[in-house]
Design a protein around this motif. Structure first.
Motif, PDB file in Angstrom:
ATOM      1  N   ILE A 134       1.206  -1.408   0.042  1.00 40.71           N
ATOM      2  CA  ILE A 134       0.000   0.155  -0.116  1.00 40.71           C
ATOM      3  C   ILE A 134       1.240   0.896   0.289  1.00 40.71           C
ATOM      4  O   ILE A 134       1.381   1.332   1.143  1.00 40.71           O
ATOM      5  CB  ILE A 134      -0.916  -0.188   1.650  1.00 40.71           C
ATOM      6  N   ASP A 135       0.869   2.191  -1.109  1.00 44.19           N
ATOM      7  CA  ASP A 135       1.551   3.311  -1.164  1.00 44.19           C
ATOM      8  C   ASP A 135       0.921   4.000  -1.175  1.00 44.19           C
ATOM      9  O   ASP A 135       0.032   4.633  -1.967  1.00 44.19           O
ATOM     10  CB  ASP A 135       2.913   3.135  -2.623  1.00 44.19           C
ATOM     11  N   ILE A 136       1.446   5.200   0.017  1.00 43.61           N
ATOM     12  CA  ILE A 136       0.721   6.635   0.696  1.00 43.61           C
ATOM     13  C   ILE A 136       2.421   7.762   0.226  1.00 43.61           C
ATOM     14  O   ILE A 136       1.654   8.495   0.993  1.00 43.61           O
ATOM     15  CB  ILE A 136       0.366   6.510   1.536  1.00 43.61           C
ATOM     16  N   THR A 137       2.918   7.829  -1.151  1.00 50.18           N
ATOM     17  CA  THR A 137       3.373   8.233  -1.488  1.00 50.18           C
ATOM     18  C   THR A 137       2.382   9.904  -1.647  1.00 50.18           C
ATOM     19  O   THR A 137       2.842  11.369  -2.364  1.00 50.18           O
ATOM     20  CB  THR A 137       4.270   7.834  -2.610  1.00 50.18           C
TER      21      THR A 137
ATOM     22  N   ILE B 229       2.847  -4.374   3.301  1.00 50.96           N
ATOM     23  CA  ILE B 229       3.683  -3.706   3.632  1.00 50.96           C
ATOM     24  C   ILE B 229       3.746  -2.410   3.100  1.00 50.96           C
ATOM     25  O   ILE B 229       2.566  -1.396   2.141  1.00 50.96           O
ATOM     26  CB  ILE B 229       5.124  -4.065   2.278  1.00 50.96           C
ATOM     27  N   LEU B 230       3.771  -0.715   4.204  1.00 48.65           N
ATOM     28  CA  LEU B 230       2.998   0.408   3.727  1.00 48.65           C
ATOM     29  C   LEU B 230       4.317   0.977   3.322  1.00 48.65           C
ATOM     30  O   LEU B 230       5.156   1.357   3.757  1.00 48.65           O
ATOM     31  CB  LEU B 230       2.424   1.031   4.936  1.00 48.65           C
ATOM     32  N   SER B 231       4.577   1.434   2.069  1.00 49.14           N
ATOM     33  CA  SER B 231       5.272   1.767   2.248  1.00 49.14           C
ATOM     34  C   SER B 231       5.238   3.658   1.210  1.00 49.14           C
ATOM     35  O   SER B 231       4.301   4.346   1.299  1.00 49.14           O
ATOM     36  CB  SER B 231       5.988   1.924   0.548  1.00 49.14           C
ATOM     37  N   GLY B 232       6.450   4.405   1.170  1.00 47.37           N
ATOM     38  CA  GLY B 232       5.583   5.757   0.656  1.00 47.37           C
ATOM     39  C   GLY B 232       5.926   6.526   2.416  1.00 47.37           C
ATOM     40  O   GLY B 232       5.284   8.233   2.220  1.00 47.37           O
ATOM     41  N   ILE B 233       6.058   6.154   2.879  1.00 46.26           N
ATOM     42  CA  ILE B 233       6.150   7.307   4.959  1.00 46.26           C
ATOM     43  C   ILE B 233       7.413   8.415   4.591  1.00 46.26           C
ATOM     44  O   ILE B 233       8.442   7.813   4.828  1.00 46.26           O
ATOM     45  CB  ILE B 233       6.670   6.182   5.692  1.00 46.26           C
ATOM     46  N   ARG B 234       6.783   9.297   4.090  1.00 47.22           N
ATOM     47  CA  ARG B 234       7.808  10.987   4.178  1.00 47.22           C
ATOM     48  C   ARG B 234       8.358  10.959   5.219  1.00 47.22           C
ATOM     49  O   ARG B 234       7.492  10.579   6.223  1.00 47.22           O
ATOM     50  CB  ARG B 234       7.724  11.624   3.158  1.00 47.22           C
ATOM     51  N   PRO B 235       9.345  11.999   5.436  1.00 44.79           N
ATOM     52  CA  PRO B 235      10.397  12.336   6.854  1.00 44.79           C
ATOM     53  C   PRO B 235       8.713  12.780   7.628  1.00 44.79           C
ATOM     54  O   PRO B 235       8.677  12.638   9.107  1.00 44.79           O
ATOM     55  CB  PRO B 235      10.706  13.391   6.788  1.00 44.79           C
TER      56      PRO B 235
ATOM     57  N   THR C  29       6.629  -1.529   7.257  1.00 43.17           N
ATOM     58  CA  THR C  29       6.470   0.379   6.589  1.00 43.17           C
ATOM     59  C   THR C  29       8.455   0.247   5.517  1.00 43.17           C
ATOM     60  O   THR C  29       9.022  -0.184   6.518  1.00 43.17           O
ATOM     61  CB  THR C  29       6.726   1.161   7.631  1.00 43.17           C
ATOM     62  N   LYS C  30       8.072   1.217   4.957  1.00 39.88           N
ATOM     63  CA  LYS C  30       9.144   1.124   4.098  1.00 39.88           C
ATOM     64  C   LYS C  30       9.386   2.578   3.435  1.00 39.88           C
ATOM     65  O   LYS C  30       8.071   3.659   3.008  1.00 39.88           O
ATOM     66  CB  LYS C  30       9.415   0.314   2.710  1.00 39.88           C
ATOM     67  N   ALA C  31      10.603   3.626   2.783  1.00 37.67           N
ATOM     68  CA  ALA C  31       9.977   5.129   2.515  1.00 37.67           C
ATOM     69  C   ALA C  31       9.900   4.743   1.138  1.00 37.67           C
ATOM     70  O   ALA C  31       8.855   6.057   1.031  1.00 37.67           O
ATOM     71  CB  ALA C  31      11.654   5.165   3.023  1.00 37.67           C
ATOM     72  N   SER C  32      10.083   4.229   0.471  1.00 37.19           N
ATOM     73  CA  SER C  32       9.531   4.205  -1.150  1.00 37.19           C
ATOM     74  C   SER C  32       8.648   2.766  -1.725  1.00 37.19           C
ATOM     75  O   SER C  32       9.111   2.417  -1.280  1.00 37.19           O
ATOM     76  CB  SER C  32      11.231   4.612  -1.349  1.00 37.19           C
ATOM     77  N   LEU C  33       8.440   3.087  -2.817  1.00 35.33           N
ATOM     78  CA  LEU C  33       8.289   1.603  -3.387  1.00 35.33           C
ATOM     79  C   LEU C  33       9.027   0.581  -4.011  1.00 35.33           C
ATOM     80  O   LEU C  33       8.608  -0.482  -3.800  1.00 35.33           O
ATOM     81  CB  LEU C  33       6.594   1.858  -4.552  1.00 35.33           C
TER      82      LEU C  33
ATOM     83  N   ALA D 171      10.720  -4.719  -3.430  1.00 33.13           N
ATOM     84  CA  ALA D 171      12.248  -5.094  -2.770  1.00 33.13           C
ATOM     85  C   ALA D 171      12.326  -6.507  -1.362  1.00 33.13           C
ATOM     86  O   ALA D 171      12.497  -7.353  -2.167  1.00 33.13           O
ATOM     87  CB  ALA D 171      13.894  -4.271  -3.165  1.00 33.13           C
ATOM     88  N   LEU D 172      11.543  -6.018  -0.853  1.00 30.89           N
ATOM     89  CA  LEU D 172      11.241  -6.827   0.390  1.00 30.89           C
ATOM     90  C   LEU D 172      10.680  -7.696   0.056  1.00 30.89           C
ATOM     91  O   LEU D 172      10.638  -8.538   0.364  1.00 30.89           O
ATOM     92  CB  LEU D 172      10.363  -5.265   1.690  1.00 30.89           C
ATOM     93  N   ALA D 173       9.301  -7.001  -0.787  1.00 27.42           N
ATOM     94  CA  ALA D 173       8.232  -8.053  -1.147  1.00 27.42           C
ATOM     95  C   ALA D 173       8.959  -9.498  -2.009  1.00 27.42           C
ATOM     96  O   ALA D 173       8.489 -10.822  -2.153  1.00 27.42           O
ATOM     97  CB  ALA D 173       6.911  -7.441  -1.994  1.00 27.42           C
ATOM     98  N   LEU D 174       9.122  -9.515  -2.694  1.00 19.37           N
ATOM     99  CA  LEU D 174      10.277 -10.120  -3.641  1.00 19.37           C
ATOM    100  C   LEU D 174      11.531 -10.806  -3.153  1.00 19.37           C
ATOM    101  O   LEU D 174      10.677 -12.480  -2.849  1.00 19.37           O
ATOM    102  CB  LEU D 174      11.188  -9.561  -4.796  1.00 19.37           C
TER     103      LEU D 174
END
Length: 288
Positions: free
Chosen positions: A207-210, A238-244, A262-266, A271-274
């Motif tokens: 789930i990307d919230i960028t 995995i929640l991605s797009g967590i900006r500062p 959580t990850k900072a970017s998609l 990469a983690l999903a793979l």
């Protein structure tokens, strides 16, 4: 008021319908009917059909209650015309003019019939005015309902388009979110994601919230609900797009994301999903 016993209107509608039809169409053309939106032959057919139904209802003698069974066919036709014209681009005023423009032709026929009886003429004109005003208002209300239905359907379609579920890899889905999250959109988002998980048998959903401008407590709750629902269907999230700034907001709000990866970017999330699905990525060696 029930004028079935003395009103001239039922007779006029039966004996002078052809002339009424001609005068009514002429009145609408004079009022500026949109010829670019409706052909004259189509307008004539609508007017002819309406006069037939209008005349049949008037013969029943009920000039006041347009919601009664005698006026059902007229109401249904006006509803159909309202929906059609709203889709074609007519304004509410232009749509209601279909009914209101019938006043003048009827007034003219009444003046000819009751030229020597001014009191009866006033009563008849008042009856026709009241009746057509009610039908005109019904037309406007039907138009508004039709427009609201179109707007609601468009909003639902936009929500579906704005929450696409993308298959990134075998067993890996991505849900990029752009814009704010509310309850209605979250519901559509969860349904789309869960359906895709079932269809593809995916093990991981990103789930990307960028594209989400801000995160408040309500937004965070919606995200957690989506993560929980996906887990119940057997997919890790995995929640991605967590900006500062979003990370700071989440900490400030005291939202507990301890159980959410959580990850900072998609890119990092992918990469983690793979890795989780057992896939590996290697660079192709450059030939010398």
């Amino acid at each position: 008021m029930n004028l079935s016993g003395k009103s001239k209107i039922p007779k006029i509608l039966q004996t002078d319908q052809s002339q009424l039809l001609t005068d009514w169409i002429s009145e609408q053309i004079t009022a500026g009917i949109r010829k670019d939106l409706i052909k004259e032959i189509e307008l004539r057919e609508e007017c002819r059909e309406f006069l037939d139904l209008f005349s049949a209802s008037v013969q029943q003698g009920n000039f006041t209650d347009i919601k009664s069974t005698e006026w059902r066919s007229v109401r249904e036709m006006l509803g159909s015309i309202s929906r059609s014209r709203s889709q074609k681009g007519f304004t509410p005023t232009e749509t209601a003019t279909f009914v209101f423009s019938l006043k003048q032709p009827l007034f003219s026929r009444l003046r000819l019939e009751l030229a020597q009886d001014s009191e009866s003429l006033l009563e008849e004109i008042w009856s026709v005015t009241t009746l057509l005003d009610k039908l005109g208002l019904w037309t406007t209300e039907s138009y508004q309902k039709a427009r609201e239905e179109v707007i609601l359907r468009q909003q639902e379609e936009l929500m579906e388009l704005s929450t696409p579920v993308v298959k990134l890899w075998e067993g890996i889905l991505a849900l990029p979110i752009i814009g704010t999250l509310d309850s209605a959109r979250t519901q559509v988002m969860m349904e789309s994601l869960l359906q895709k998980i079932v269809e593809t048998g995916s093990e991981v959903a990103i789930i990307d919230i960028t594209g989400v401008p801000t995160v408040d407590t309500l937004t965070a709750q919606h995200l957690l609900k989506t993560v929980t629902a996906a887990r119940l269907m057997g997919a890790d999230c995995i929640l991605s797009g967590i900006r500062p700034q979003i990370a700071q907001t989440i900490v400030y709000l005291g939202v507990d994301l301890a159980d959410v990866i959580t990850k900072a970017s998609l890119c990092d999330a992918f990469a983690l999903a793979l890795k989780r699905t057992g896939a590996t990525i290697s660079r192709a060696q450059t030939r010398t």
